[in-house]
Structure formats: structure tokens, C-alpha cells
Design a protein around this motif. Structure first.
Motif, PDB file in Angstrom:
ATOM      1  N   SER A  74      88.191   9.318  64.339  1.00  8.33           N
ATOM      2  CA  SER A  74      89.531   8.792  64.067  1.00  8.33           C
ATOM      3  C   SER A  74      88.498   7.289  63.824  1.00  8.33           C
ATOM      4  CB  SER A  74      90.485   8.529  64.734  1.00  8.33           C
ATOM      5  OG  SER A  74      90.010   8.367  65.943  1.00  8.33           O
ATOM      6  N   HIS A  75      87.631   7.292  64.377  1.00  3.01           N
ATOM      7  CA  HIS A  75      87.082   6.085  64.156  1.00  3.01           C
ATOM      8  C   HIS A  75      85.926   6.224  63.584  1.00  3.01           C
ATOM      9  CE1 HIS A  75      83.117   3.088  65.681  1.00  3.01           C
ATOM     10  NE2 HIS A  75      83.836   2.272  65.467  1.00  3.01           N
ATOM     11  N   GLN A  76      84.852   7.044  62.830  1.00  3.36           N
ATOM     12  CA  GLN A  76      84.249   7.042  61.965  1.00  3.36           C
ATOM     13  C   GLN A  76      85.362   6.943  60.306  1.00  3.36           C
ATOM     14  OE1 GLN A  76      81.159   7.428  61.275  1.00  3.36           O
ATOM     15  NE2 GLN A  76      80.968   6.842  63.287  1.00  3.36           N
ATOM     16  N   ILE A  77      85.871   7.034  60.354  1.00  3.42           N
ATOM     17  CA  ILE A  77      87.527   7.043  59.629  1.00  3.42           C
ATOM     18  C   ILE A  77      87.386   6.480  59.149  1.00  3.42           C
ATOM     19  CG2 ILE A  77      89.971   7.561  58.421  1.00  3.42           C
ATOM     20  CD1 ILE A  77      89.988  10.226  59.748  1.00  3.42           C
ATOM     21  N   VAL A  78      88.028   5.200  59.991  1.00  4.63           N
ATOM     22  CA  VAL A  78      88.295   3.524  59.563  1.00  4.63           C
ATOM     23  C   VAL A  78      87.041   3.225  59.667  1.00  4.63           C
ATOM     24  CG1 VAL A  78      88.758   1.544  61.032  1.00  4.63           C
ATOM     25  CG2 VAL A  78      89.914   3.628  61.957  1.00  4.63           C
ATOM     26  N   LYS A  79      85.093   3.400  60.253  1.00  4.32           N
ATOM     27  CA  LYS A  79      84.560   2.960  60.156  1.00  4.32           C
ATOM     28  C   LYS A  79      83.913   3.631  58.204  1.00  4.32           C
ATOM     29  CE  LYS A  79      79.819   2.553  61.309  1.00  4.32           C
ATOM     30  NZ  LYS A  79      78.805   2.705  62.657  1.00  4.32           N
ATOM     31  N   GLN A  80      84.025   3.866  58.673  1.00  2.27           N
ATOM     32  CA  GLN A  80      83.183   4.977  56.934  1.00  2.27           C
ATOM     33  C   GLN A  80      84.006   4.211  55.672  1.00  2.27           C
ATOM     34  OE1 GLN A  80      80.273   6.225  56.497  1.00  2.27           O
ATOM     35  NE2 GLN A  80      80.123   6.096  58.562  1.00  2.27           N
ATOM     36  N   THR A  81      85.661   3.972  56.152  1.00  6.43           N
ATOM     37  CA  THR A  81      86.387   4.005  54.816  1.00  6.43           C
ATOM     38  C   THR A  81      86.654   2.723  54.402  1.00  6.43           C
ATOM     39  OG1 THR A  81      88.251   5.277  55.181  1.00  6.43           O
ATOM     40  CG2 THR A  81      88.915   3.472  53.920  1.00  6.43           C
ATOM     41  N   SER A  82      85.978   1.550  55.538  1.00 10.94           N
ATOM     42  CA  SER A  82      85.905  -0.425  55.243  1.00 10.94           C
ATOM     43  C   SER A  82      84.467  -0.598  55.410  1.00 10.94           C
ATOM     44  CB  SER A  82      86.583  -0.440  56.919  1.00 10.94           C
ATOM     45  OG  SER A  82      85.110  -0.107  57.484  1.00 10.94           O
ATOM     46  N   ALA A  83      83.725   0.721  55.461  1.00 10.37           N
ATOM     47  CA  ALA A  83      82.072  -0.222  54.725  1.00 10.37           C
ATOM     48  C   ALA A  83      81.889   0.548  53.775  1.00 10.37           C
ATOM     49  CB  ALA A  83      80.860   0.580  55.933  1.00 10.37           C
ATOM     50  N   ARG A  84      82.785   1.512  52.837  1.00 14.47           N
ATOM     51  CA  ARG A  84      82.412   2.608  51.174  1.00 14.47           C
ATOM     52  C   ARG A  84      81.949   2.186  50.328  1.00 14.47           C
ATOM     53  NH1 ARG A  84      88.344   2.243  51.601  1.00 14.47           N
ATOM     54  NH2 ARG A  84      89.171   0.780  49.817  1.00 14.47           N
TER      55      ARG A  84
END
Length: 88
Positions: A74-84
Motif C-alpha cells: 500500500s505504501h508503494q501504491i501511494v508512492k508510485q501513484t503520486s510520482a507517476r
């Protein structure tokens, strides 16, 4: 997709996921802990916390691994989505 994993872990164990997020954040801000070690620290803490609350069993170890996986995923989902926008 995260909802598919909800049924694998005991209902009263969900408090460990945000706790692992906080611990991971603290580890990330600690200068002498390398990034590759953070996941292993979270895994150990997740399994130990699960075994502390439910006793040493295969189910408790599995719940600790699942909680750690959900926290990291879930941390990677937030991180990758915000940095897309920055990736491309």
C-alpha cells in the motif's frame, strides 16, 4: 486488489499495518539504515508483533508476513501513484 487480501488476515490484527507504515517512515528518515534493510526490519517487526499477540504458530507468522506485505504494497501504491508524472 487490496480488498482481496483483507480476508487472509485476522480482523483484530489490522492495527499493525499503520504501525508498520510509521515504523517504515521512521527507518527511512534514519540516516544509518540503508533502504534495502527497511523491508526486512518491517518483516521482523510484523512477525514478532503477530506472534506476541497470537502466540507462536504458523498462522501468526503468516499474519505477520501478510501485514508487512500489505503495508509495503500500500505504501508503494501511494508512492508510485503520486510520482507517476515524474517517472516518464
Amino acid at each position: 486488489m487490496l480488498a482481496d487480501y483483507i480476508h487472509f488476515m485476522k480482523d483484530d490484527f489490522w492495527f499493525i499495518v499503520p504501525a508498520l507504515w510509521f515504523i517504515g517512515y521512521a527507518c527511512k528518515r534514519t540516516p544509518f539504515i540503508p533502504d534495502w534493510l527497511i523491508v526486512w526490519i518491517l518483516l521482523c517487526i510484523g512477525v514478532l508483533a503477530s506472534c506476541f499477540f497470537y502466540g507462536w504458530s504458523v498462522r501468526a507468522i503468516a499474519d505477520g508476513v501478510i501485514a508487512t506485505g500489505i503495508a509495503v504494497f500500500s505504501h508503494q501504491i501511494v508512492k508510485q501513484t503520486s510520482a507517476r508524472d515524474q517517472i516518464e
